[in-house]
Motif scaffolding. Structure first.
Motif, PDB file in Angstrom:
ATOM      1  N   LYS A 141      14.748 -26.558   3.673  1.00  0.00           N
ATOM      2  CA  LYS A 141      15.924 -25.755   3.339  1.00  0.00           C
ATOM      3  C   LYS A 141      16.538 -25.251   4.634  1.00  0.00           C
ATOM      4  N   ASP A 142      17.890 -25.365   4.722  1.00  0.00           N
ATOM      5  CA  ASP A 142      18.547 -24.796   5.903  1.00  0.00           C
ATOM      6  C   ASP A 142      18.894 -23.338   5.632  1.00  0.00           C
ATOM      7  N   SER A 143      19.456 -22.667   6.627  1.00  0.00           N
ATOM      8  CA  SER A 143      19.716 -21.233   6.490  1.00  0.00           C
ATOM      9  C   SER A 143      20.810 -20.919   5.479  1.00  0.00           C
ATOM     10  N   ASN A 144      21.585 -21.924   5.081  1.00  0.00           N
ATOM     11  CA  ASN A 144      22.613 -21.726   4.053  1.00  0.00           C
ATOM     12  C   ASN A 144      22.109 -22.067   2.658  1.00  0.00           C
ATOM     13  N   GLY A 145      20.819 -22.382   2.553  1.00  0.00           N
ATOM     14  CA  GLY A 145      20.235 -22.652   1.240  1.00  0.00           C
ATOM     15  C   GLY A 145      20.335 -24.088   0.778  1.00  0.00           C
ATOM     16  N   ASN A 146      20.855 -24.997   1.623  1.00  0.00           N
ATOM     17  CA  ASN A 146      20.942 -26.403   1.230  1.00  0.00           C
ATOM     18  C   ASN A 146      19.559 -27.051   1.294  1.00  0.00           C
ATOM     19  N   ILE A 147      19.232 -27.798   0.252  1.00  0.00           N
ATOM     20  CA  ILE A 147      17.897 -28.380   0.103  1.00  0.00           C
ATOM     21  C   ILE A 147      17.897 -29.842   0.531  1.00  0.00           C
ATOM     22  N   PHE A 148      16.881 -30.212   1.317  1.00  0.00           N
ATOM     23  CA  PHE A 148      16.656 -31.607   1.713  1.00  0.00           C
ATOM     24  C   PHE A 148      15.386 -32.085   1.016  1.00  0.00           C
ATOM     25  N   LYS A 149      15.474 -33.221   0.354  1.00  0.00           N
ATOM     26  CA  LYS A 149      14.301 -33.728  -0.360  1.00  0.00           C
ATOM     27  C   LYS A 149      14.275 -35.242  -0.313  1.00  0.00           C
ATOM     28  N   ARG A 150      13.118 -35.781  -0.684  1.00  0.00           N
ATOM     29  CA  ARG A 150      12.948 -37.227  -0.761  1.00  0.00           C
ATOM     30  C   ARG A 150      13.137 -37.697  -2.203  1.00  0.00           C
ATOM     31  N   SER A 151      13.607 -38.920  -2.358  1.00  0.00           N
ATOM     32  CA  SER A 151      13.651 -39.486  -3.710  1.00  0.00           C
ATOM     33  C   SER A 151      12.215 -39.830  -4.101  1.00  0.00           C
ATOM     34  N   PHE A 152      11.879 -39.617  -5.380  1.00  0.00           N
ATOM     35  CA  PHE A 152      10.489 -39.750  -5.823  1.00  0.00           C
ATOM     36  C   PHE A 152      10.362 -40.885  -6.827  1.00  0.00           C
ATOM     37  N   ASP A 153       9.419 -41.777  -6.543  1.00  0.00           N
ATOM     38  CA  ASP A 153       9.064 -42.859  -7.460  1.00  0.00           C
ATOM     39  C   ASP A 153       7.621 -42.625  -7.898  1.00  0.00           C
ATOM     40  N   GLU A 154       7.434 -42.314  -9.149  1.00  0.00           N
ATOM     41  CA  GLU A 154       6.107 -41.939  -9.651  1.00  0.00           C
ATOM     42  C   GLU A 154       5.077 -43.043  -9.453  1.00  0.00           C
TER      43      GLU A 154
ATOM     44  N   THR B 168       4.855 -45.231  -6.911  1.00  0.00           N
ATOM     45  CA  THR B 168       4.437 -45.557  -5.539  1.00  0.00           C
ATOM     46  C   THR B 168       4.273 -44.349  -4.622  1.00  0.00           C
ATOM     47  N   ASP B 169       5.016 -43.271  -4.869  1.00  0.00           N
ATOM     48  CA  ASP B 169       4.996 -42.148  -3.934  1.00  0.00           C
ATOM     49  C   ASP B 169       3.811 -41.214  -4.189  1.00  0.00           C
ATOM     50  N   MET B 170       3.279 -40.624  -3.115  1.00  0.00           N
ATOM     51  CA  MET B 170       2.075 -39.799  -3.196  1.00  0.00           C
ATOM     52  C   MET B 170       2.305 -38.370  -2.692  1.00  0.00           C
ATOM     53  N   PHE B 171       3.586 -38.005  -2.438  1.00  0.00           N
ATOM     54  CA  PHE B 171       3.826 -36.704  -1.814  1.00  0.00           C
ATOM     55  C   PHE B 171       4.013 -35.573  -2.835  1.00  0.00           C
ATOM     56  N   ARG B 172       3.922 -35.875  -4.118  1.00  0.00           N
ATOM     57  CA  ARG B 172       4.053 -34.843  -5.152  1.00  0.00           C
ATOM     58  C   ARG B 172       2.655 -34.537  -5.690  1.00  0.00           C
ATOM     59  N   PHE B 173       2.267 -33.240  -5.715  1.00  0.00           N
ATOM     60  CA  PHE B 173       0.898 -32.847  -6.042  1.00  0.00           C
ATOM     61  C   PHE B 173       0.854 -32.002  -7.315  1.00  0.00           C
ATOM     62  N   ASN B 174      -0.286 -32.088  -8.004  1.00  0.00           N
ATOM     63  CA  ASN B 174      -0.482 -31.298  -9.221  1.00  0.00           C
ATOM     64  C   ASN B 174      -0.930 -29.871  -8.923  1.00  0.00           C
TER      65      ASN B 174
ATOM     66  N   LEU C 267      13.761 -35.585  12.394  1.00  0.00           N
ATOM     67  CA  LEU C 267      12.372 -36.028  12.515  1.00  0.00           C
ATOM     68  C   LEU C 267      11.831 -36.645  11.231  1.00  0.00           C
ATOM     69  N   ASN C 268      12.485 -36.391  10.128  1.00  0.00           N
ATOM     70  CA  ASN C 268      12.050 -36.923   8.828  1.00  0.00           C
ATOM     71  C   ASN C 268      13.274 -37.457   8.074  1.00  0.00           C
ATOM     72  N   PRO C 269      13.747 -38.622   8.450  1.00  0.00           N
ATOM     73  CA  PRO C 269      15.013 -39.137   7.904  1.00  0.00           C
ATOM     74  C   PRO C 269      15.005 -39.415   6.399  1.00  0.00           C
ATOM     75  N   ASP C 270      13.795 -39.482   5.790  1.00  0.00           N
ATOM     76  CA  ASP C 270      13.765 -39.707   4.338  1.00  0.00           C
ATOM     77  C   ASP C 270      14.075 -38.432   3.550  1.00  0.00           C
ATOM     78  N   PHE C 271      14.153 -37.276   4.240  1.00  0.00           N
ATOM     79  CA  PHE C 271      14.604 -36.038   3.609  1.00  0.00           C
ATOM     80  C   PHE C 271      16.127 -35.985   3.715  1.00  0.00           C
ATOM     81  N   LYS C 272      16.794 -36.043   2.578  1.00  0.00           N
ATOM     82  CA  LYS C 272      18.265 -36.138   2.575  1.00  0.00           C
ATOM     83  C   LYS C 272      18.877 -35.057   1.696  1.00  0.00           C
ATOM     84  N   SER C 273      20.150 -34.801   1.943  1.00  0.00           N
ATOM     85  CA  SER C 273      20.885 -33.832   1.130  1.00  0.00           C
ATOM     86  C   SER C 273      22.349 -34.241   1.062  1.00  0.00           C
ATOM     87  N   GLU C 274      22.984 -33.849  -0.012  1.00  0.00           N
ATOM     88  CA  GLU C 274      24.411 -34.134  -0.206  1.00  0.00           C
ATOM     89  C   GLU C 274      25.065 -32.893  -0.787  1.00  0.00           C
ATOM     90  N   ILE C 275      26.166 -32.454  -0.180  1.00  0.00           N
ATOM     91  CA  ILE C 275      26.867 -31.270  -0.651  1.00  0.00           C
ATOM     92  C   ILE C 275      28.347 -31.577  -0.829  1.00  0.00           C
TER      93      ILE C 275
END
Length: 905
Positions: free
Chosen positions: A232-245, A247-253, A425-433
């Protein structure tokens, strides 16, 4: 040639008169006379009256479903007049037709063919043998009407008119769906429920099914939280990765997994702008009745209130025709209203400087439209106050909303920059406003609240860097079946028109036989509605695809690519399949609490025939001995509230329904409670008291002589006479009030939301002042001191012992130290004075009640200082019992959302 021009409604007749110069005259060398119906004058007769005498018992019997589905070839498809008033209108049309050579059907050009069916019903009732012409006007402007008359079509051969045949097919299909009501009633009684009737139409069943399944999904929802790293930047904009259930392992229970992942990311990750693209958005389509109702429902208005008030305003020419299926207007409609736009803008407080787009956009224009989309009428009021005085706050809101929706057409596009970015440093984290540049039409009318998601384009620019945090999410929770949810669902599935959707919702949500009801702006099924919904689960009648299939086939008929006679018979295939499904659904009823009185039925042999009848009659429950006597054909005598009655078991008929039950042969009325006498040569019995007034001997004689009497009751005077009436379908004789005069010393009278109301001037020893009465009638609240302390309240419709009345309704007393009470968007509300440890100042309270965004410095749970932005809004949460609780309170906004709201301010 002498022409009879048949319009569908009086207001269309007036428009024809304006176009042609009068009710009678000459056009293209032909003499004409214009007449008007008022919608459908005729309706298909009851099934038992459509068949031969030998088949009547079969079609009148609701207790036997073995003969379902019906043989539609048995039907004569006979029409009857709906009311005496309809008969009178027909007589006037018939009189006008006597010297005419041809009839011009000038009814609405509905896509469903209903206008054609309506016209031909009247033509056939006239037993017309002459020429018939059909005109289809692009709009109701003089130019559109004259053009249609110049291009009339010879329609004399009735059964060669494709649009008419499509409409006829739909009418007979829907009529044959009456079988479902009989079938459902039969199975309901098998499950020991005894509703007076059930109503299983196409649209009704789909609505009930959706509410039932949506409520079930909400009740069965199990939250499954997940955790992942986002930035999150200081203006509240969120950067996230697209998630594919898969193949992706970055989402935790668990949060622990995300915390371990968090250490892999650095603070102040630089934001890289990928693209900035200027975009624009045209004004939204004009409102239809359904979308208008979504906006008004947020203010607490019901479909019935909206329909009733809108109709009155339409009759005065203030707004356009309500029940239109159109979502666009013709160029003629546009040109007709354009010169009035500045005056309309003045009425609703819109700056005329915004109305710079005077040319019609293609998205709003259609070649042909019966009435055009909902919009302001040609009779422009002088002010909103003028509307409010005559039609109440709802009337003002209807006009203001329609006017701003229309004026938005004349504004420039909304312009914004769409900016896409990623982290260095983490180009897979993206945002669109989307960052607003020019509000354009949104300065007048913002359509975002009509959508299922209330998210708006409310973003501020990206800051230079973003930092990681642990985001907690969950599987989506099913949406509540609000009015907006229901209207949007029906719109997306294409079931019904905007008008029929709203009128159907109104129909099934009002009265003692309501199927749905609004509770805190969420639709819930009544016991009757739940019963009907469960019985029709998985049935084709409740399947949204059924209507689509019907209208697809109708379109083929209109193209001469299908036989119209095949369509009504489709219902029989459905009945055959759904009969088995309903039979199975009985078991589901046994496991569900319906909140309806279960009725016990006696089954046995009567004259060698299996019969079933209710164990109770008039509050008396038959003993086993009485049951055996009835089944043996004997007469029994029982005691009921009004006296003694004797009778026996018999087959009877109510409307077109045959049933077995106790039939009274003789009733001995209690003389203390009832009067017995002759009225028009007939022996009648009626109660000695009405409204606390006991009739004198002279009043009794006057009533029996058919005279009107007047007497005093609490709060005024009432006049009336003896008449036969109905209560819950049962006829009775009694005093019938014709007019009530309210005592001005006891009651205040005035207009409240377009309705004349009367309420007591005194509440708890407090006499309302003139100012207080005016405040209550305007929808405001008043407060005053009583022996028990200060009381605050509003005017509201209430119930006492089943009877409705208007009166002062006190609000719940609240703690002034911890709660704020004030007027917000015309409504008195309360909300907490403290949020997140911050206590709102008086200035902040005033700003919140004014609908403004406020900002203040605050400290979060981690003792980190931040700036909080927010505004006052209606919100909700689930309590420990799973019940949705709605409340007003401070709503936190992201910085970009706050900036967008402030831009609008």
């Amino acid at each position: 040639m002498k022409l009879l021009i048949l319009c569908e409604k009086p207001d269309v007749k007036r428009k024809f008169e304006k176009a042609l110069g009068g009710t009678t005259g000459f056009f293209n060398g032909n003499y004409f006379q214009i007449v008007a119906s008022h919608g459908h004058l005729l309706t298909l007769d009851e099934p038992a009256n459509q068949v031969s005498a030998s088949l009547k018992p079969k079609y009148a019997d609701w207790s036997n479903i073995n003969y379902l589905p019906w043989n539609l070839n048995d039907f004569s498809w006979k029409n009857v007049f709906k009311t005496d008033n309809d008969r009178a209108t027909f007589n006037y049309i018939e009189q006008a037709s006597f010297d005419k050579d041809a009839i011009v059907i000038a009814t609405d050009n509905d896509p469903s063919g209903e206008g054609d069916v309506l016209g031909w019903e009247i033509v056939n009732a006239l037993d017309w043998k002459g020429k018939v012409y059909r005109i289809r006007f692009a709009d109701e402007t003089p130019k559109g009407i004259i053009k249609s008359l110049n291009n009339w079509e010879d329609a004399t051969e009735q059964f060669k008119q494709p649009i008419y045949l499509a409409g006829l097919a739909r009418q007979r299909f829907d009529y044959a769906s009456m079988q479902y009501s009989r079938m459902a009633l039969y199975f309901a009684r098998q499950a020991h429920h005894s509703p007076a009737t059930l109503r299983l139409g196409r649209l009704k069943s789909v609505i009930l099914n959706k509410i039932y399944l949506q409520t079930k999904a909400i009740n069965e929802y199990v939250k499954k939280p997940f955790y992942e790293v986002r930035f999150k930047d200081s203006n509240g904009n969120i950067f996230k990765r697209s998630f594919d259930e898969a193949t992706d392992m970055f989402r935790f229970n668990s949060r622990t997994g995300a915390e371990k992942d968090l250490i892999n990311y650095v603070q102040n990750n630089v934001v890289i702008i990928d693209e900035t693209k200027g975009k624009s958005k045209q004004p939204p389509a004009l409102l239809d009745l359904g979308r208008l109702s979504v906006l008004l429902a947020k203010k607490g208005y019901t479909p019935k209130q909206i329909l009733t008030t809108y109709q009155r305003m339409y009759e005065a020419g203030i707004v356009s025709y309500p029940r239109t299926a159109d979502t666009k207007i013709t160029q003629g409609n546009f040109d007709e209203l354009l010169p009035l736009a500045p005056k309309i803008a003045d009425v609703v407080g819109v700056s005329k400087s915004l109305l710079t787009h005077k040319l019609s956009r293609k998205k709003f224009i259609i070649t042909k439209a019966d009435h055009g989309a909902n919009r302001p009428g040609l009779n422009v009021p002088n002010s909103l106050t003028e509307i409010s005085a005559k039609y109440g706050a709802l009337g003002q809101l209807i006009y203001e909303t329609l006017a701003k929706s229309y004026l938005a057409m004349l504004c420039e596009d909304y312009e914004y920059d769409q900016i896409k970015a990623h982290l260095n440093l983490n180009p897979d984290f993206k945002s669109e406003i989307n960052v607003p540049k020019k509000l354009g039409y949104k300065a007048i009318f913002d359509e975002s609240s009509l959508n299922d998601d209330d998210d708006e384009e409310q973003n501020t620019l990206f800051s230079n860097s973003a930092s990681p945090f642990i985001f907690e999410g969950a599987n989506p929770k099913p949406k509540l079946p609000t009015h907006k949810f229901l209207i949007n669902y029906l719109d997306k599935t294409g079931i019904g028109t905007a008008a029929t959707r709203l009128s159907t919702i109104s129909d099934i949500s009002e009265g003692d036989r309501a199927l749905i009801q609004l509770k805190k702006r969420v639709y819930c099924l009544t016991g009757l509605g739940k019963l009907q919904a469960i019985l029709s689960l998985d049935c084709k009648i409740a399947d949204e695809k059924t209507s689509k299939k019907l209208f697809d086939l109708m379109n083929l008929v209109k193209k001469n690519q299908a036989n119209w006679k095949d369509i009504p018979n489709l219902i029989n295939d459905m009945v055959l399949a759904d009969k088995e499904i309903m039979q199975r659904n009985i078991t589901k009823l046994k496991n569900v609490r319906i909140n309806m009185k279960e009725v016990e039925y006696i089954t046995g042999k009567f004259n060698g025939q299996d019969v079933a009848f209710k164990r109770e009659w008039g509050g008396h429950k038959f003993t086993d001995t009485e049951v055996q006597a009835l089944l043996a054909g004997q007469s029994i005598k029982i005691r009921v509230k009004s006296g003694e009655v004797s009778g026996r078991l018999a087959r009877q008929q109510y409307n077109d329904t045959l049933f077995w039950g106790f039939k009274a042969e003789e009733k001995i009325y209690d003389e203390k409670t009832y009067i017995t006498g002759k009225f028009n040569g007939q022996e009648v019995h009626f109660k000695r008291e009405w409204g606390g007034h006991k009739f004198t001997d002279s009043e009794i004689q006057a009533l029996l002589a058919g005279q009107v009497i007047k007497f005093s009751v609490k709060g005024g005077e009432v006049s009336g006479k003896l008449d036969q009436q109905q209560y819950k379908g049962k006829p009775f004789w009694g005093f019938k009030a014709e007019d009530k005069t309210y005592d001005e010393a006891v009651y205040a009278t005035g207009m409240y939301d377009g309705e004349e109301v009367h309420f007591k001037r005194v509440w708890g020893n407090h006499i309302f002042t003139t100012n207080e009465i005016q405040t209550l009638l305007a929808g405001g609240s008043v407060s005053f001191d009583t022996a028990k302390g200060n009381v605050k309240g509003i005017l509201a419709k209430q119930k006492y012992k089943g009877k409705s009345f208007w009166g002062f309704k006190p609000e719940i007393d609240i703690d002034p130290d911890n709660y704020v009470t004030g007027k917000f968007r015309g409504k008195i509300i309360k909300f907490k004075r403290v949020w997140g440890g911050h206590r709102f100042t008086d200035e902040e309270v005033a700003a919140l009640l004014a609908g403004k965004v406020i900002s203040f410095r605050n400290i979060n749970d981690f003792q980190v200082e931040y700036t909080a932005h927010g505004k006052l809004a209606k919100q909700s949460f689930k309590n420990s019992e799973g019940k949705t609780i709605k409340y007003y309170g401070f709503k936190f906004l992201t910085p970009e959302a706050a900036a967008e709201f402030k831009l609008k301010e």
